[in-house]
Scaffold this motif. Structure first.
Motif, PDB file in Angstrom:
ATOM      1  N   VAL A 221      42.742  39.379  48.435  1.00 28.91           N
ATOM      2  CA  VAL A 221      42.305  39.273  47.037  1.00 28.91           C
ATOM      3  C   VAL A 221      42.371  37.824  46.566  1.00 28.91           C
ATOM      4  CG1 VAL A 221      42.870  39.944  44.658  1.00 28.91           C
ATOM      5  CG2 VAL A 221      42.848  41.666  46.479  1.00 28.91           C
ATOM      6  N   ASN A 222      43.389  37.102  46.983  1.00 26.13           N
ATOM      7  CA  ASN A 222      43.440  35.664  46.654  1.00 26.13           C
ATOM      8  C   ASN A 222      42.221  34.932  47.216  1.00 26.13           C
ATOM      9  OD1 ASN A 222      45.831  35.834  45.237  1.00 26.13           O
ATOM     10  ND2 ASN A 222      47.117  35.209  46.956  1.00 26.13           N
ATOM     11  N   ALA A 223      41.769  35.344  48.405  1.00 26.93           N
ATOM     12  CA  ALA A 223      40.581  34.735  49.001  1.00 26.93           C
ATOM     13  C   ALA A 223      39.339  35.019  48.159  1.00 26.93           C
ATOM     14  CB  ALA A 223      40.388  35.246  50.426  1.00 26.93           C
ATOM     15  N   LEU A 224      39.248  36.228  47.623  1.00 30.11           N
ATOM     16  CA  LEU A 224      38.117  36.572  46.755  1.00 30.11           C
ATOM     17  C   LEU A 224      38.113  35.705  45.491  1.00 30.11           C
ATOM     18  CD1 LEU A 224      38.073  40.494  46.887  1.00 30.11           C
ATOM     19  CD2 LEU A 224      36.673  38.907  48.204  1.00 30.11           C
ATOM     20  N   LEU A 225      39.278  35.569  44.867  1.00 30.93           N
ATOM     21  CA  LEU A 225      39.372  34.765  43.646  1.00 30.93           C
ATOM     22  C   LEU A 225      38.995  33.309  43.922  1.00 30.93           C
ATOM     23  CD1 LEU A 225      42.692  36.152  42.076  1.00 30.93           C
ATOM     24  CD2 LEU A 225      40.341  36.748  41.464  1.00 30.93           C
ATOM     25  N   TYR A 226      39.458  32.797  45.028  1.00 26.82           N
ATOM     26  CA  TYR A 226      39.162  31.411  45.382  1.00 26.82           C
ATOM     27  C   TYR A 226      37.666  31.230  45.624  1.00 26.82           C
ATOM     28  CZ  TYR A 226      39.497  26.916  47.802  1.00 26.82           C
ATOM     29  OH  TYR A 226      39.343  25.614  48.182  1.00 26.82           O
ATOM     30  N   ARG A 227      37.056  32.186  46.323  1.00 30.73           N
ATOM     31  CA  ARG A 227      35.623  32.108  46.626  1.00 30.73           C
ATOM     32  C   ARG A 227      34.794  32.125  45.342  1.00 30.73           C
ATOM     33  NH1 ARG A 227      31.173  31.270  47.173  1.00 30.73           N
ATOM     34  NH2 ARG A 227      29.669  31.937  48.761  1.00 30.73           N
ATOM     35  N   LEU A 228      35.243  32.887  44.363  1.00 31.38           N
ATOM     36  CA  LEU A 228      34.502  33.008  43.108  1.00 31.38           C
ATOM     37  C   LEU A 228      34.878  31.921  42.102  1.00 31.38           C
ATOM     38  CD1 LEU A 228      34.719  36.899  42.760  1.00 31.38           C
ATOM     39  CD2 LEU A 228      32.672  35.558  43.317  1.00 31.38           C
ATOM     40  N   LEU A 262      33.981  46.837  42.396  1.00 33.87           N
ATOM     41  CA  LEU A 262      33.302  45.648  42.897  1.00 33.87           C
ATOM     42  C   LEU A 262      32.305  46.001  43.998  1.00 33.87           C
ATOM     43  CD1 LEU A 262      36.335  43.176  42.998  1.00 33.87           C
ATOM     44  CD2 LEU A 262      34.569  43.384  41.243  1.00 33.87           C
ATOM     45  N   GLN A 263      32.609  47.016  44.793  1.00 38.76           N
ATOM     46  CA  GLN A 263      31.644  47.478  45.790  1.00 38.76           C
ATOM     47  C   GLN A 263      30.367  47.963  45.118  1.00 38.76           C
ATOM     48  OE1 GLN A 263      33.884  50.439  47.989  1.00 38.76           O
ATOM     49  NE2 GLN A 263      34.213  49.036  49.698  1.00 38.76           N
ATOM     50  N   LEU A 329      54.047  45.018  43.680  1.00 35.35           N
ATOM     51  CA  LEU A 329      53.011  44.186  44.293  1.00 35.35           C
ATOM     52  C   LEU A 329      51.628  44.820  44.122  1.00 35.35           C
ATOM     53  CD1 LEU A 329      52.443  41.616  45.861  1.00 35.35           C
ATOM     54  CD2 LEU A 329      52.939  42.866  47.984  1.00 35.35           C
ATOM     55  N   LEU A 330      51.543  46.140  44.247  1.00 38.00           N
ATOM     56  CA  LEU A 330      50.262  46.826  44.060  1.00 38.00           C
ATOM     57  C   LEU A 330      49.716  46.607  42.651  1.00 38.00           C
ATOM     58  CD1 LEU A 330      51.075  50.184  45.883  1.00 38.00           C
ATOM     59  CD2 LEU A 330      49.261  48.583  46.551  1.00 38.00           C
ATOM     60  N   ILE A 331      50.586  46.727  41.661  1.00 38.77           N
ATOM     61  CA  ILE A 331      50.142  46.546  40.271  1.00 38.77           C
ATOM     62  C   ILE A 331      49.709  45.106  40.033  1.00 38.77           C
ATOM     63  CG2 ILE A 331      50.895  46.603  37.864  1.00 38.77           C
ATOM     64  CD1 ILE A 331      52.784  48.898  38.644  1.00 38.77           C
ATOM     65  N   TRP A 332      50.416  44.160  40.635  1.00 40.32           N
ATOM     66  CA  TRP A 332      50.047  42.752  40.469  1.00 40.32           C
ATOM     67  C   TRP A 332      48.662  42.481  41.070  1.00 40.32           C
ATOM     68  CZ3 TRP A 332      53.010  38.035  42.948  1.00 40.32           C
ATOM     69  CH2 TRP A 332      52.518  36.841  42.380  1.00 40.32           C
ATOM     70  N   ILE A 333      48.413  43.011  42.253  1.00 33.78           N
ATOM     71  CA  ILE A 333      47.106  42.799  42.886  1.00 33.78           C
ATOM     72  C   ILE A 333      45.988  43.433  42.061  1.00 33.78           C
ATOM     73  CG2 ILE A 333      45.735  43.225  44.965  1.00 33.78           C
ATOM     74  CD1 ILE A 333      48.391  43.287  46.524  1.00 33.78           C
ATOM     75  N   ARG A 338      41.141  42.631  38.445  1.00 27.02           N
ATOM     76  CA  ARG A 338      40.511  42.816  37.135  1.00 27.02           C
ATOM     77  C   ARG A 338      40.034  41.501  36.520  1.00 27.02           C
ATOM     78  NH1 ARG A 338      44.875  47.445  35.302  1.00 27.02           N
ATOM     79  NH2 ARG A 338      43.742  49.195  36.268  1.00 27.02           N
ATOM     80  N   LEU A 339      40.465  40.383  37.120  1.00 25.90           N
ATOM     81  CA  LEU A 339      39.933  39.091  36.685  1.00 25.90           C
ATOM     82  C   LEU A 339      38.468  38.936  37.074  1.00 25.90           C
ATOM     83  CD1 LEU A 339      42.871  36.705  37.681  1.00 25.90           C
ATOM     84  CD2 LEU A 339      42.266  37.453  35.368  1.00 25.90           C
ATOM     85  N   ILE A 340      38.054  39.699  38.099  1.00 32.63           N
ATOM     86  CA  ILE A 340      36.652  39.654  38.544  1.00 32.63           C
ATOM     87  C   ILE A 340      35.879  40.691  37.717  1.00 32.63           C
ATOM     88  CG2 ILE A 340      35.109  39.809  40.525  1.00 32.63           C
ATOM     89  CD1 ILE A 340      37.528  39.394  42.351  1.00 32.63           C
ATOM     90  N   ARG A 341      35.192  40.206  36.718  1.00 32.92           N
ATOM     91  CA  ARG A 341      34.505  41.126  35.797  1.00 32.92           C
ATOM     92  C   ARG A 341      33.328  41.820  36.488  1.00 32.92           C
ATOM     93  NH1 ARG A 341      36.070  40.174  30.497  1.00 32.92           N
ATOM     94  NH2 ARG A 341      38.248  39.469  30.589  1.00 32.92           N
ATOM     95  N   SER A 342      32.613  41.081  37.323  1.00 31.60           N
ATOM     96  CA  SER A 342      31.470  41.652  38.044  1.00 31.60           C
ATOM     97  C   SER A 342      31.085  40.723  39.177  1.00 31.60           C
ATOM     98  CB  SER A 342      30.277  41.847  37.099  1.00 31.60           C
ATOM     99  OG  SER A 342      29.829  40.607  36.601  1.00 31.60           O
TER     100      SER A 342
END
Length: 343
Positions: A221-228, A262-263, A329-333, A338-342
């Motif tokens: 998930v950190n990789a997704l945030l960084y990519r976006l 997101l899918q 940890l699950l709740i944090w992820i 949820r930071l990725i709106r779309s």
């Protein structure tokens, strides 16, 4: 900085010193003959089909077509080899796995095979044997059955090494031929193997192993945030006390819902995981299984965002983790996603 982990070279017999290889019958790890045409990730009775270009699958021009029948036959070999270990250690009658009824894809079978390799790590630790890293695969929008076949060979190789180290001399009988098998058939067979290994290990997968897999989701998930290009403004929630596996399972389903949101945005067909909702009493193993499905579902998202080389890092070894640690940890992820709106 995003963590990039190199794939470790699989175990080699030489790494374990001089082995009495004559003590166990060597496994024939060579593939014999193709039985049909491989179908990546869409090999299922589901009405949803995955759309993928030739670049989405690994080695699309392979000269040998490997089918799910071939994978199932090798998974049966895995089951028979594990039975050799249970008989050798005089393990009592094992629990029978309840079949999952769902239209799963090859990527879900891969994750279940990964769980088998984790169980073998547990077995190694019980016998004070060296433990290596479980092999990962780069993110793909769809997974070819040939990769599942490769994974069976890693499992069988590790089992051959373990039999040699322990002096198991009996050879497993050959498996019967398989016909018209689907991903769910292989998955359910692996579920039985996992239960047999838990009986062999005298315990089910605990919270520390679950936490290690959730940490792999954390990295993805950190990789997704960084990519976006999104700034991570989240923070870990307060740890809940006396968390049960059922609560951790519910938190995993909430995380899965965010992944599937997101899918949907990315046009990736979604899988119905309602069969994984425990009908009786949830156990740590149930959480481990569903966490694996979340990892599987993140891979096509990473491929969609052109993170093909961003391989999920291997699990680290933790001790003393509790369901409360997993839940936190699950709740944090989930907050991170949820930071990725779309998309």
């Amino acid at each position: 900085m995003i963590r990039r982990t190199l794939l470790l070279i699989p175990f080699c017999l030489a790494a374990f010193g001089p082995l009495a290889l004559h003590a166990a019958e060597p496994l024939d790890l060579l593939y014999d003959a193709p039985t049909g045409t491989a179908t990546p990730d869409a090999t299922t009775t589901s009405t949803s089909t995955s759309t993928s270009s030739p670049t989405d699958t690994a080695n699309p021009t392979a000269p040998v077509a490997i089918t799910l029948d071939d994978v199932y036959a090798q998974a049966r070999r895995v089951e028979l080899e594990v039975q050799q270990l249970t008989e050798f250690e005089d393990v009592p009658t094992m629990e029978v796995a309840e079949p999952v009824r769902a239209d799963l894809l090859p990527r879900h079978v891969w994750q279940k095979g990964y769980a088998i390799l984790i169980e073998l790590q547990v077995f190694r630790r019980r016998h004070d044997l060296p433990v290596g890293t479980v092999r990962s695969v780069e993110p793909l929008r769809s997974l070819d059955p040939a990769l599942l076949f490769e994974q069976t060979q890693y499992i069988l190789t590790d089992l051959a090494i373990l039999k040699a180290r322990l002096g198991v001399t009996r050879a497993a009988p050959p498996p019967p031929p398989a016909v018209n098998k689907r991903p769910i058939d292989v998955y359910n067979l692996y579920s039985q193997v996992a239960l047999d290994l838990q009986a062999l290990n005298r315990d089910e997968i605990g919270a520390s192993y679950v936490f290690a897999e959730v940490m792999r989701i954390f990295e993805d998930v950190n990789a997704l945030l960084y990519r976006l290009g999104l700034e991570d403004t989240t923070f870990p929630p307060e740890k809940r006390v006396d968390v049960t596996p059922a609560q951790s399972l519910a938190a995993t389903f909430e995380l899965l819902a965010e992944v599937q949101r997101l899918q949907r945005d990315a046009g990736i067909p979604r899988t119905d995981f309602s069969a994984f909702r425990n009908r009786d009493e949830a156990r740590s193993t149930d959480v481990f299984n569903l966490v694996g499905m979340v990892l599987a579902e993140l891979q096509p998202l990473k491929a969609h965002l052109e993170l093909r080389r961003e391989i999920t890092p291997p699990a680290e070894y933790y001790e003393g983790k509790t369901p409360a640690d997993v839940d936190q940890l699950l709740i944090w992820i989930t907050r991170k996603l949820r930071l990725i709106r779309s998309l």
